[in-house]
Scaffold this motif. Structure first.
Motif, mmCIF file in Angstrom:
data_model
loop_
_atom_site.group_PDB
_atom_site.id
_atom_site.type_symbol
_atom_site.label_atom_id
_atom_site.label_comp_id
_atom_site.label_asym_id
_atom_site.label_seq_id
_atom_site.Cartn_x
_atom_site.Cartn_y
_atom_site.Cartn_z
ATOM 1 N N LEU A 63 -51.806 57.141 24.210
ATOM 2 C CA LEU A 63 -51.901 58.276 23.474
ATOM 3 C C LEU A 63 -51.385 58.313 22.021
ATOM 4 O O LEU A 63 -51.674 58.888 21.239
ATOM 5 C CB LEU A 63 -51.022 59.564 24.328
ATOM 6 N N THR A 64 -50.267 57.394 22.023
ATOM 7 C CA THR A 64 -49.388 57.006 21.001
ATOM 8 C C THR A 64 -50.668 56.220 20.202
ATOM 9 O O THR A 64 -50.612 56.694 18.820
ATOM 10 C CB THR A 64 -48.277 56.458 21.030
ATOM 11 N N ASP A 65 -51.249 55.215 20.547
ATOM 12 C CA ASP A 65 -52.052 54.751 19.598
ATOM 13 C C ASP A 65 -53.272 55.727 19.023
ATOM 14 O O ASP A 65 -53.695 55.446 18.119
ATOM 15 C CB ASP A 65 -52.744 53.548 20.477
ATOM 16 N N ILE A 66 -54.012 56.401 19.870
ATOM 17 C CA ILE A 66 -54.799 57.612 19.404
ATOM 18 C C ILE A 66 -54.393 58.447 18.400
ATOM 19 O O ILE A 66 -55.055 58.669 17.359
ATOM 20 C CB ILE A 66 -55.467 58.348 20.649
ATOM 21 N N GLU A 67 -52.953 58.828 18.714
ATOM 22 C CA GLU A 67 -52.444 59.688 17.549
ATOM 23 C C GLU A 67 -52.103 59.117 16.481
ATOM 24 O O GLU A 67 -52.431 59.467 15.364
ATOM 25 C CB GLU A 67 -51.076 60.178 18.165
ATOM 26 N N ASP A 68 -51.805 57.807 16.397
ATOM 27 C CA ASP A 68 -51.620 56.850 15.208
ATOM 28 C C ASP A 68 -52.919 56.519 14.750
ATOM 29 O O ASP A 68 -52.810 55.761 13.525
ATOM 30 C CB ASP A 68 -50.757 55.742 15.507
ATOM 31 N N GLY A 69 -54.176 56.602 15.423
ATOM 32 C CA GLY A 69 -55.476 56.032 14.658
ATOM 33 C C GLY A 69 -55.572 54.746 14.936
ATOM 34 O O GLY A 69 -56.597 54.238 14.135
ATOM 35 N N ARG A 70 -54.889 54.094 15.828
ATOM 36 C CA ARG A 70 -55.298 52.787 16.036
ATOM 37 C C ARG A 70 -56.241 52.118 17.096
ATOM 38 O O ARG A 70 -56.708 51.332 17.173
ATOM 39 C CB ARG A 70 -53.778 52.104 16.529
ATOM 40 N N ASN A 102 -63.381 58.521 26.112
ATOM 41 C CA ASN A 102 -63.864 58.577 27.488
ATOM 42 C C ASN A 102 -63.866 57.162 28.050
ATOM 43 O O ASN A 102 -63.563 57.146 29.314
ATOM 44 C CB ASN A 102 -65.224 59.147 27.496
ATOM 45 N N VAL A 103 -64.110 56.290 27.389
ATOM 46 C CA VAL A 103 -63.993 55.003 27.841
ATOM 47 C C VAL A 103 -62.623 54.572 28.576
ATOM 48 O O VAL A 103 -62.430 54.039 29.382
ATOM 49 C CB VAL A 103 -64.696 53.772 27.138
ATOM 50 N N MET A 104 -61.911 54.922 27.402
ATOM 51 C CA MET A 104 -60.214 54.576 27.725
ATOM 52 C C MET A 104 -59.680 55.605 28.888
ATOM 53 O O MET A 104 -59.086 54.820 29.632
ATOM 54 C CB MET A 104 -59.497 54.894 26.456
ATOM 55 N N ARG A 105 -59.987 56.924 28.831
ATOM 56 C CA ARG A 105 -59.756 57.602 29.904
ATOM 57 C C ARG A 105 -60.434 57.079 31.237
ATOM 58 O O ARG A 105 -59.489 56.917 32.279
ATOM 59 C CB ARG A 105 -60.446 59.225 29.746
ATOM 60 N N ALA A 106 -61.666 56.725 31.380
ATOM 61 C CA ALA A 106 -62.162 56.192 32.758
ATOM 62 C C ALA A 106 -61.385 54.696 33.228
ATOM 63 O O ALA A 106 -61.188 54.592 34.238
ATOM 64 C CB ALA A 106 -63.720 55.679 32.423
ATOM 65 N N ARG A 107 -61.137 53.974 32.177
ATOM 66 C CA ARG A 107 -60.395 52.608 32.442
ATOM 67 C C ARG A 107 -58.878 53.096 33.037
ATOM 68 O O ARG A 107 -58.611 52.457 34.078
ATOM 69 C CB ARG A 107 -60.249 51.985 31.266
ATOM 70 N N LEU A 108 -58.289 54.035 32.331
ATOM 71 C CA LEU A 108 -56.903 54.481 32.995
ATOM 72 C C LEU A 108 -57.145 54.845 34.291
ATOM 73 O O LEU A 108 -56.099 54.832 35.120
ATOM 74 C CB LEU A 108 -56.370 55.231 31.825
#
Length: 95
Positions: free
Chosen positions: A67-74, A81-87
């Motif tokens: 979530l921090t990476d997404i918010e920081d744009g990294r 959706n791929v990240m969510r599925a992996r988690l």
């Protein structure tokens, strides 16, 4: 997805894993000594809970980092959706 456990988080996870390691060694000793089945199963259940808690702590840290990476744009190059599925897959692997 890399996991960066820092400070207190890392210490807590390692403590749980060491506790589970000790409990598993205890289960092995108990079986070798022919101890009561109920005592062995109780100790084995405790080890299992310690491993589960360590796994959940690792996943929770991973979720927070993502979530921090997404918010920081990294992680904009990775589909959310791929990240969510992996988690989700990781989380369910402990269920």
């Amino acid at each position: 997805m890399e996991l960066d456990l820092a400070g207190a988080e890392l210490k807590a996870v390692l403590n749980r894993l060491r506790r589970a390691q000790g409990q598993i060694a205890g289960v092995i000793r108990m079986i070798e000594e022919g101890r009561d089945c109920e005592d062995v199963v109780t100790q084995l259940a405790a080890a299992s809970r310690a491993l589960d808690r360590a796994g959940f702590a690792i996943i929770a840290t991973g979720l927070q980092q993502c979530l921090t990476d997404i918010e920081d744009g990294r992680k904009r190059d990775e589909d959310p959706n791929v990240m969510r599925a992996r988690l989700e897959k990781l989380f369910l692997s402990l269920a």
